[in-house]
Design a protein around this motif. Structure first.
Motif, short mmCIF file in Angstrom:
data_model
loop_
_atom_site.label_atom_id
_atom_site.label_comp_id
_atom_site.label_asym_id
_atom_site.label_seq_id
_atom_site.Cartn_x
_atom_site.Cartn_y
_atom_site.Cartn_z
N PRO A 102 27.52 10.50 -41.59
CA PRO A 102 27.25 11.72 -40.82
C PRO A 102 25.78 11.90 -40.44
O PRO A 102 25.47 12.61 -39.50
CB PRO A 102 27.69 12.85 -41.76
N GLY A 103 24.86 11.27 -41.14
CA GLY A 103 23.44 11.42 -40.85
C GLY A 103 22.95 10.61 -39.66
O GLY A 103 21.75 10.59 -39.38
N SER A 104 23.84 9.95 -38.95
CA SER A 104 23.44 9.15 -37.80
C SER A 104 22.92 10.04 -36.68
O SER A 104 23.40 11.15 -36.48
CB SER A 104 24.62 8.33 -37.29
N THR A 105 21.95 9.54 -35.94
CA THR A 105 21.35 10.28 -34.84
C THR A 105 21.89 9.73 -33.53
O THR A 105 21.77 8.53 -33.27
CB THR A 105 19.82 10.15 -34.87
N LEU A 106 22.46 10.58 -32.71
CA LEU A 106 23.04 10.17 -31.43
C LEU A 106 22.36 10.94 -30.31
O LEU A 106 22.82 12.00 -29.89
CB LEU A 106 24.56 10.44 -31.43
N TRP A 107 21.24 10.42 -29.83
CA TRP A 107 20.50 11.05 -28.76
C TRP A 107 20.78 10.32 -27.45
O TRP A 107 21.24 9.17 -27.46
CB TRP A 107 19.00 11.00 -29.05
N PRO A 108 20.48 10.92 -26.31
CA PRO A 108 20.75 10.27 -25.02
C PRO A 108 19.97 8.96 -24.81
O PRO A 108 20.45 8.07 -24.13
CB PRO A 108 20.32 11.31 -23.99
N LEU A 109 18.77 8.83 -25.40
CA LEU A 109 17.96 7.63 -25.18
C LEU A 109 17.87 6.73 -26.40
O LEU A 109 17.28 5.66 -26.33
CB LEU A 109 16.55 8.01 -24.74
N MET A 110 18.42 7.19 -27.54
CA MET A 110 18.33 6.40 -28.76
C MET A 110 19.49 6.73 -29.69
O MET A 110 19.89 7.88 -29.81
CB MET A 110 17.02 6.71 -29.49
N LEU A 111 20.01 5.69 -30.31
CA LEU A 111 21.02 5.85 -31.35
C LEU A 111 20.42 5.29 -32.63
O LEU A 111 19.91 4.16 -32.64
CB LEU A 111 22.30 5.08 -31.01
N LEU A 112 20.45 6.06 -33.68
CA LEU A 112 20.01 5.59 -34.98
C LEU A 112 21.23 5.67 -35.89
O LEU A 112 21.53 6.70 -36.47
CB LEU A 112 18.86 6.45 -35.52
N LEU A 113 21.96 4.56 -35.94
CA LEU A 113 23.24 4.52 -36.63
C LEU A 113 23.04 4.15 -38.09
O LEU A 113 22.39 3.14 -38.39
CB LEU A 113 24.18 3.54 -35.95
N GLN A 114 23.61 4.94 -38.97
CA GLN A 114 23.56 4.67 -40.40
C GLN A 114 24.97 4.36 -40.86
O GLN A 114 25.89 5.16 -40.66
CB GLN A 114 22.99 5.87 -41.15
N PHE A 115 25.12 3.19 -41.46
CA PHE A 115 26.42 2.74 -41.93
C PHE A 115 26.38 2.57 -43.44
O PHE A 115 25.32 2.39 -44.03
CB PHE A 115 26.79 1.39 -41.29
N GLU A 116 27.58 2.57 -44.04
CA GLU A 116 27.71 2.29 -45.46
C GLU A 116 28.88 1.33 -45.64
O GLU A 116 29.95 1.55 -45.09
CB GLU A 116 27.96 3.60 -46.23
N ASP A 117 28.64 0.25 -46.40
CA ASP A 117 29.73 -0.69 -46.63
C ASP A 117 30.52 -0.29 -47.88
O ASP A 117 30.25 0.73 -48.50
CB ASP A 117 29.20 -2.13 -46.72
N ALA A 118 31.49 -1.11 -48.24
CA ALA A 118 32.37 -0.79 -49.38
C ALA A 118 31.61 -0.76 -50.71
O ALA A 118 32.02 -0.08 -51.64
CB ALA A 118 33.50 -1.82 -49.45
N ASN A 119 30.49 -1.48 -50.80
CA ASN A 119 29.70 -1.51 -52.03
C ASN A 119 28.69 -0.37 -52.12
O ASN A 119 27.94 -0.29 -53.08
CB ASN A 119 28.95 -2.85 -52.14
N GLY A 120 28.62 0.47 -51.09
CA GLY A 120 27.67 1.58 -51.09
C GLY A 120 26.32 1.22 -50.49
O GLY A 120 25.41 2.05 -50.46
N ARG A 121 26.16 0.00 -50.00
CA ARG A 121 24.90 -0.42 -49.38
C ARG A 121 24.79 0.21 -48.00
O ARG A 121 25.73 0.21 -47.23
CB ARG A 121 24.86 -1.94 -49.26
N ARG A 122 23.62 0.77 -47.71
CA ARG A 122 23.40 1.42 -46.42
C ARG A 122 22.71 0.48 -45.45
O ARG A 122 21.79 -0.24 -45.82
CB ARG A 122 22.58 2.68 -46.58
N ILE A 123 23.16 0.53 -44.21
CA ILE A 123 22.60 -0.29 -43.14
C ILE A 123 22.20 0.66 -42.02
O ILE A 123 23.00 1.48 -41.57
CB ILE A 123 23.64 -1.29 -42.61
N THR A 124 20.95 0.58 -41.57
CA THR A 124 20.48 1.40 -40.46
C THR A 124 20.25 0.50 -39.26
O THR A 124 19.56 -0.51 -39.36
CB THR A 124 19.17 2.13 -40.84
N VAL A 125 20.83 0.88 -38.12
CA VAL A 125 20.70 0.10 -36.89
C VAL A 125 20.08 0.99 -35.81
O VAL A 125 20.74 1.89 -35.30
CB VAL A 125 22.07 -0.42 -36.41
#
Length: 168
Positions: free
Chosen positions: A112-135
């Motif tokens: 839910p903390g991902s940022t979805l702006w018109p010029l930028m997306l800052l996607l935060q993901f979490e895998d099954a092990n709880g590791r966070r990935i920011t794209v």
């Protein structure tokens, strides 16, 4: 799993330029402190603060540049997301680039903390092990159509998560 959106997210040159500018400005402040142009401090304290700022500035820029790799994002029609890191292999004989992709990547969920702006997306993901990935995805990371499709798909996923939480 049928893929509704598939995009290759390249490292952003705009983000790299912003990181270089930030590191340069921080280094300039460190140098000015070391030369005594900013603040009145004892020489050893001024030297220690200046060296710390320069080291941290270099480390931050270096660390940011090391993490720049192309990423394959696949979003299915039902909102499942797979992330695969791509590695570019350059052969020295012909200087041709081949791209290697992990066969399926790993399934992740959009946080839910991902940022979805018109010029930028800052996607935060979490895998099954709880590791966070920011794209970070800027407009120069993907094609214009790819950016729009990713933005719509991520907004759809977050809207469906809000609806499913409201129903429970």
């Amino acid at each position: 799993m049928s893929i509704a959106v598939s995009a290759i997210v390249k490292p952003s040159r705009i983000l790299a330029a912003m990181m270089l500018a930030m590191a340069s400005l921080t280094s300039t402040v460190g140098i000015l402190i070391g030369l005594g142009a900013i603040g009145e401090m004892v020489f050893l304290l001024r030297l220690a603060i200046s060296a710390s700022i320069l080291i941290l500035s270099f480390f931050g820029f270096y660390h940011g540049m090391q993490r720049r790799k192309p990423i394959q994002l696949d979003i299915s029609g039902i909102g499942q997301v797979r992330v695969a890191e791509r590695s570019i292999i350059v052969s020295s004989c012909r200087e041709s680039k081949r791209t290697h992709v992990a066969p399926y990547g790993e399934e992740v969920r959009l946080l839910p903390g991902s940022t979805l702006w018109p010029l930028m997306l800052l996607l935060q993901f979490e895998d099954a092990n709880g590791r966070r990935i920011t794209v970070p995805i800027l407009r120069d990371s993907v094609s214009q159509d790819g950016f729009r499709a990713l933005s719509v798909a991520c907004r759809w996923i977050t809207a469906n998560e809000v609806r499913s939480k409201a129903n429970h």
